[in-house]
Design an enzyme around this catalytic site. Sequence first.
Site, PDB file in Angstrom:
ATOM      1  N   TYR A  63       0.832  -1.196   0.000  1.00 18.99           N
ATOM      2  CA  TYR A  63       0.000   0.000   0.000  1.00 18.99           C
ATOM      3  C   TYR A  63       0.867   1.247   0.000  1.00 18.99           C
ATOM      4  O   TYR A  63       1.807   1.365   0.796  1.00 18.99           O
ATOM      5  CB  TYR A  63      -0.925  -0.015   1.227  1.00 18.99           C
ATOM      6  CG  TYR A  63      -1.780   1.215   1.369  1.00 18.99           C
ATOM      7  CD1 TYR A  63      -2.885   1.403   0.553  1.00 18.99           C
ATOM      8  CD2 TYR A  63      -1.470   2.195   2.298  1.00 18.99           C
ATOM      9  CE1 TYR A  63      -3.670   2.540   0.664  1.00 18.99           C
ATOM     10  CE2 TYR A  63      -2.249   3.334   2.415  1.00 18.99           C
ATOM     11  CZ  TYR A  63      -3.344   3.504   1.601  1.00 18.99           C
ATOM     12  OH  TYR A  63      -4.111   4.630   1.710  1.00 18.99           O
ATOM     13  N   CYS A  64       0.586   2.166  -0.895  1.00 19.02           N
ATOM     14  CA  CYS A  64       1.226   3.469  -0.948  1.00 19.02           C
ATOM     15  C   CYS A  64       2.746   3.320  -1.095  1.00 19.02           C
ATOM     16  O   CYS A  64       3.219   2.573  -1.928  1.00 19.02           O
ATOM     17  CB  CYS A  64       0.817   4.306   0.261  1.00 19.02           C
ATOM     18  SG  CYS A  64       1.094   6.079   0.043  1.00 19.02           S
ATOM     19  N   VAL A  65       3.517   4.008  -0.287  1.00 18.03           N
ATOM     20  CA  VAL A  65       4.978   3.937  -0.389  1.00 18.03           C
ATOM     21  C   VAL A  65       5.466   2.530  -0.053  1.00 18.03           C
ATOM     22  O   VAL A  65       6.471   2.068  -0.595  1.00 18.03           O
ATOM     23  CB  VAL A  65       5.647   4.989   0.527  1.00 18.03           C
ATOM     24  CG1 VAL A  65       7.158   4.883   0.468  1.00 18.03           C
ATOM     25  CG2 VAL A  65       5.214   6.386   0.123  1.00 18.03           C
ATOM     26  N   GLY A  67       4.004  -0.090  -1.064  1.00 23.76           N
ATOM     27  CA  GLY A  67       3.885  -0.779  -2.342  1.00 23.76           C
ATOM     28  C   GLY A  67       5.046  -0.463  -3.260  1.00 23.76           C
ATOM     29  O   GLY A  67       5.545  -1.329  -3.984  1.00 23.76           O
TER      30      GLY A  67
END
Length: 143
Positions: A63-65, A67
């Site tokens: 998820y997000c950074v 990821g």
Amino acid sequence: NPEKSFVRWAVEQGFTVFIISWVNPDETKAEKGFEAYMHEGVLTALDVIEKATGERKVTAAGYCVGGTLLALTLAYMAATGDDRIDSVTFFATQVDFSDAGDLQIFVDEARLAALDESMARTGYLEGYKMANAFNMLRPNELI
């Protein structure tokens, strides 16, 4: 939110779930970069999961950074022949920075220079600065 929990859903599907949480760095982590987060985070987690469950192969989600870190780790794993991640799902993850979309608002030369200067002084990006950027990406949700 218990009603919308991805973790709850995954457990209900029979998955054993392990979560790595991002650490907001401070001066004690000023010398660490993405490579350290990769080795001490994702790759160490894979070792721990195998030890705890006996399973060598995992399904991963980022998820997000986190990821972005997972995508970089997958490239490293491919280059080193490490095939422990069977499949991966990315949520709200930037992996192609050649067209950064709404993030381009924050990446002009002046802003990057200011961030570089700030990080050179402290050795890390202060969490509130990153939070402010993300908050501005979704202003309607903050009202």
